[in-house]
Motif scaffolding. Structure first.
Motif, short mmCIF file in Angstrom:
data_model
loop_
_atom_site.label_atom_id
_atom_site.label_comp_id
_atom_site.label_asym_id
_atom_site.label_seq_id
_atom_site.Cartn_x
_atom_site.Cartn_y
_atom_site.Cartn_z
N GLY A 142 0.76 -1.24 0.00
CA GLY A 142 0.00 0.00 0.00
C GLY A 142 0.78 1.29 0.00
N GLY A 143 2.10 1.22 -0.01
CA GLY A 143 2.91 2.43 0.05
C GLY A 143 3.66 2.70 -1.23
N THR A 144 4.46 3.77 -1.18
CA THR A 144 5.26 4.18 -2.32
C THR A 144 6.67 4.51 -1.83
OG1 THR A 144 3.32 5.21 -3.32
CG2 THR A 144 5.46 5.89 -4.18
N LEU A 145 7.67 4.03 -2.58
CA LEU A 145 9.04 4.42 -2.32
C LEU A 145 9.42 5.44 -3.37
CD1 LEU A 145 11.66 3.92 -0.64
CD2 LEU A 145 12.36 2.38 -2.49
N THR A 146 9.93 6.57 -2.91
CA THR A 146 10.32 7.63 -3.83
C THR A 146 11.78 7.98 -3.61
OG1 THR A 146 9.84 9.88 -4.57
CG2 THR A 146 9.51 9.44 -2.23
N GLY A 147 12.40 8.52 -4.60
CA GLY A 147 13.79 8.91 -4.48
C GLY A 147 13.97 10.34 -4.04
N GLN A 148 12.90 11.12 -4.11
CA GLN A 148 12.98 12.55 -3.80
C GLN A 148 12.31 12.87 -2.48
OE1 GLN A 148 14.68 14.72 -5.78
NE2 GLN A 148 15.23 12.87 -6.91
#
Length: 194
Positions: A142-148
């Motif tokens: 259910g989540g998101t990994l972002t680089g920013q």
């Protein structure tokens, strides 16, 4: 720590209650957490739908609650429901149960542990392979990994207490980052197994 984590199977979200739990319509006592966005039903709408099904609403999440209806994994009610092993269901469970004229099985509506969290990591130990595994796992949960690192990030996972540019930005109270929570790799791993 991440070397150990890489390749582990993904745990399911909170255990579903026995099937008989869903069939006891008059015994459903629910509380609501979150549900303030413009994307879904409001708390008042969910209460009205629950009442039409004969369920009892309580504003305070207490020992009588059989369900928590939530669109957030960051509330105190959510943490309490987890500790008490009470099913935490998405608001769609209520509305779709009404369309079916009775409670649906909770399993398909259990809120995943990283629901709507936007996570960024910092530290030199996060190889590309580890980051891709994290991205895939977080998406499934259910989540998101972002680089920013940005104001819409909810958590910064720090590999260690060693200072990095991202960690300094959050800890210094940089504009737009005051609500970002700094957490450890252990926190992320523990949440996976909820």
């Amino acid at each position: 720590s991440w070397r150990r984590w890489l390749g582990r199977p993904i745990a399911s979200t909170a255990a579903a209650p026995p099937d008989s739990f869903s069939t006891m319509t008059s015994h459903i006592v629910y509380s609501i957490s979150g549900c303030t966005s413009h994307d879904g039903p409001s708390k008042a709408e969910l209460q009205a739908v629950g009442n039409s099904l004969g369920w009892r609403y309580t504003a305070v999440f207490d020992h009588t609650c059989t369900h928590l209806v939530s669109d957030s994994v960051t509330s105190e009610k959510y943490a309490t429901a987890l500790r008490r092993k009470v099913p935490i269901v998405h608001p769609a469970w209520v509305t779709e149960s009404a369309n079916s004229h009775g409670p649906l099985p909770e399993a398909a509506y259990l809120l995943p542990p990283f629901y709507q969290l936007k996570i960024v990591v910092t530290g030199s130990g996060f190889s590309q392979q580890v980051r891709e595994h994290m991205r895939s796992t977080l998406m499934q949960l259910g989540g998101t990994l972002t680089g920013q690192l940005s104001g819409d990030c909810t958590h910064l996972v720090a590999e260690s207490a060693q200072s990095t540019e991202k960690l300094q930005a959050v800890c210094s109270g940089a504009p737009g980052l005051k609500d970002v929570k700094v957490v450890s790799c252990a926190w992320l791993e523990a949440c996976m197994w909820l």
